[in-house]
Enzyme design. Structure first.
Site, short mmCIF file in Angstrom:
data_model
loop_
_atom_site.label_atom_id
_atom_site.label_comp_id
_atom_site.label_asym_id
_atom_site.label_seq_id
_atom_site.Cartn_x
_atom_site.Cartn_y
_atom_site.Cartn_z
CB THR A 69 38.85 33.70 45.61
OG1 THR A 69 38.07 34.90 45.70
CG2 THR A 69 37.94 32.49 45.64
NE ARG A 72 46.01 42.70 47.26
CZ ARG A 72 46.19 42.91 48.55
NH1 ARG A 72 47.34 42.59 49.13
NH2 ARG A 72 45.26 43.44 49.29
CG ASP A 73 39.43 38.08 44.67
OD1 ASP A 73 39.72 36.86 44.63
OD2 ASP A 73 38.34 38.52 45.09
CB ILE A 74 42.48 37.39 38.59
CG1 ILE A 74 43.04 38.80 38.40
CG2 ILE A 74 42.05 36.78 37.26
CD1 ILE A 74 42.06 39.81 37.81
#
Length: 190
Positions: free
Chosen positions: A83, A43-45
């Site tokens: 992000t 969920r935040d690559i």
């Protein structure tokens, strides 16, 4: 943890050679594919969450702080984590997500590593969210004309708005790059 994150390699004046960037993305796609088969969605690559150690040519995905087991990958209604510049359209909409959302984020990372800019931009959060959800990404070879023609298809599929049109697994994403590079033979970027 040896190495440093990929953020420095996303700046136009410090990009890695395209072949090295693609090699790193293949490793990360394979790693995400494994995590997804275990039911974990990151969920935040983004470049800051991928460590790279050039000496051993090792890439590692870090910061699983907001990762979720895919059966419960939606948080409270309307809550968005991650992000924004790297989020998939479905993640920005607060919908239930799966590994294909991580692969969209990896596609954004690849785009940035190959040309030094993000595929979607906006002067406000609203404009950025609209661009990600609605606007097509710009042609990457408009920013880096030295890239091979086959990269367009890789980027287009990774950044598809509809998750059913994206790579369905990390392994599929990695294999697409491997096959394209192999087919290009001597024309594959170094």
């Amino acid at each position: 943890l040896k190495g440093k994150d990929l953020l420095p390699y996303t700046k136009p004046d410090s990009l890695l050679p395209p072949g090295k960037a693609l090699s790193i993305i293949v490793k990360v796609a394979d790693a995400l594919g494994y995590a997804h088969t275990m039911g974990v969605v990151h969920r935040d690559i983004k470049p800051a969450n991928i460590m790279y150690e050039p000496e051993s040519d090792t890439a590692k995905v870090t910061d699983f702080g907001i990762a979720r087991i895919s059966s419960s990958s939606k948080t409270k209604t309307g809550m968005v984590l991650g992000t924004p510049s790297y989020m998939s359209p479905e993640q920005l909409a607060g919908k239930k997500i799966d590994g294909r959302s991580d692969l969209f984020s990896l596609g954004v990372t690849l785009f940035q590593m190959l040309c030094g800019r993000l595929p979607f931009e906006g002067e406000s959060m609203t404009q950025l969210m609209f661009a990600i959800a609605s606007n097509p990404h710009p042609p990457i070879r408009g920013y880096n004309p030295d890239l091979p023609h086959w990269i367009d298809a890789i980027i287009d599929r990774a950044l598809a708005k509809d998750f059913n049109q994206r790579y369905q697994t990390g392994q599929e994403f990695a294999e697409a790059i491997r096959l394209a590079r192999k087919a290009a033979g001597g024309n594959a970027p170094a």
